[in-house]
Design a protein around this motif. Structure first.
Motif, mmCIF file in Angstrom:
data_model
loop_
_atom_site.group_PDB
_atom_site.id
_atom_site.type_symbol
_atom_site.label_atom_id
_atom_site.label_comp_id
_atom_site.label_asym_id
_atom_site.label_seq_id
_atom_site.Cartn_x
_atom_site.Cartn_y
_atom_site.Cartn_z
ATOM 1 N N GLU A 253 0.624 -1.143 0.388
ATOM 2 C CA GLU A 253 0.254 -0.240 -0.154
ATOM 3 C C GLU A 253 0.762 1.189 -0.038
ATOM 4 O O GLU A 253 0.760 2.169 -0.781
ATOM 5 N N LYS A 254 1.478 1.548 1.010
ATOM 6 C CA LYS A 254 2.787 2.078 0.878
ATOM 7 C C LYS A 254 3.394 2.746 -0.279
ATOM 8 O O LYS A 254 3.717 4.071 -0.240
ATOM 9 N N SER A 255 4.314 1.630 -0.989
ATOM 10 C CA SER A 255 4.702 1.848 -2.047
ATOM 11 C C SER A 255 3.985 2.154 -2.731
ATOM 12 O O SER A 255 4.841 2.734 -3.832
ATOM 13 N N ALA A 256 2.811 1.767 -3.281
ATOM 14 C CA ALA A 256 1.901 2.679 -4.442
ATOM 15 C C ALA A 256 1.488 3.490 -3.860
ATOM 16 O O ALA A 256 1.761 4.719 -5.018
ATOM 17 N N ILE A 257 1.503 4.466 -3.212
ATOM 18 C CA ILE A 257 1.215 5.426 -2.708
ATOM 19 C C ILE A 257 2.552 6.178 -3.082
ATOM 20 O O ILE A 257 2.734 7.618 -3.856
ATOM 21 N N SER B 129 9.593 1.022 -4.983
ATOM 22 C CA SER B 129 10.001 -0.888 -5.149
ATOM 23 C C SER B 129 9.601 -0.500 -3.834
ATOM 24 O O SER B 129 9.972 0.350 -2.350
ATOM 25 N N VAL B 130 8.770 -1.884 -3.296
ATOM 26 C CA VAL B 130 8.947 -2.391 -1.610
ATOM 27 C C VAL B 130 10.565 -2.462 -1.540
ATOM 28 O O VAL B 130 9.990 -1.959 -0.527
ATOM 29 N N GLU B 131 11.254 -2.503 -1.897
ATOM 30 C CA GLU B 131 13.125 -2.696 -1.255
ATOM 31 C C GLU B 131 13.094 -1.732 -0.774
ATOM 32 O O GLU B 131 13.965 -0.727 -0.389
ATOM 33 N N GLU B 132 13.211 -0.211 -2.015
ATOM 34 C CA GLU B 132 13.470 0.821 -1.187
ATOM 35 C C GLU B 132 12.823 1.643 -0.231
ATOM 36 O O GLU B 132 13.410 1.923 0.609
#
Length: 91
Positions: free
Chosen positions: A19-23, A27-30
């Motif tokens: 959710e937060k990475s989409a906002i 990327s999730v890794e970043e």
């Protein structure tokens, strides 16, 4: 009641990260790297580098030169207006 299913555990963490990475559009890794960097900075694990007086002076001079190249003028600060402003000598 709510039709939303409550997920607990690793799936919940993964869903929140997605959710937060989409906002933030990263990327999730970043996002994880940012969380870790912020956590290490605020915890006692991070110790800022110790600089000598000369190193700090050189960093300041480089910053001034960078500002000069960007067109930011150097100003001399005049604090003489504050001298004796709050003193009790007038009483």
């Amino acid at each position: 009641m709510s039709d939303k299913k409550t997920v607990i555990g690793d799936e919940m963490i993964e869903a929140q990260l997605n959710e937060k990475s989409a906002i933030l559009n990263i990327s999730v890794e970043e996002l994880i790297n940012r969380y870790l960097k912020r956590g290490l900075f605020t915890d006692d694990y991070y110790e800022p580098p110790k600089y000598t007086r000369d190193e700090l002076y050189e960093m300041g001079m480089k910053a001034v030169e960078r500002d000069r190249k960007r067109g930011i003028p150097i100003r001399k600060h005049d604090f003489s207006v504050f001298i004796n402003r709050w003193s009790d000598s007038d009483k």
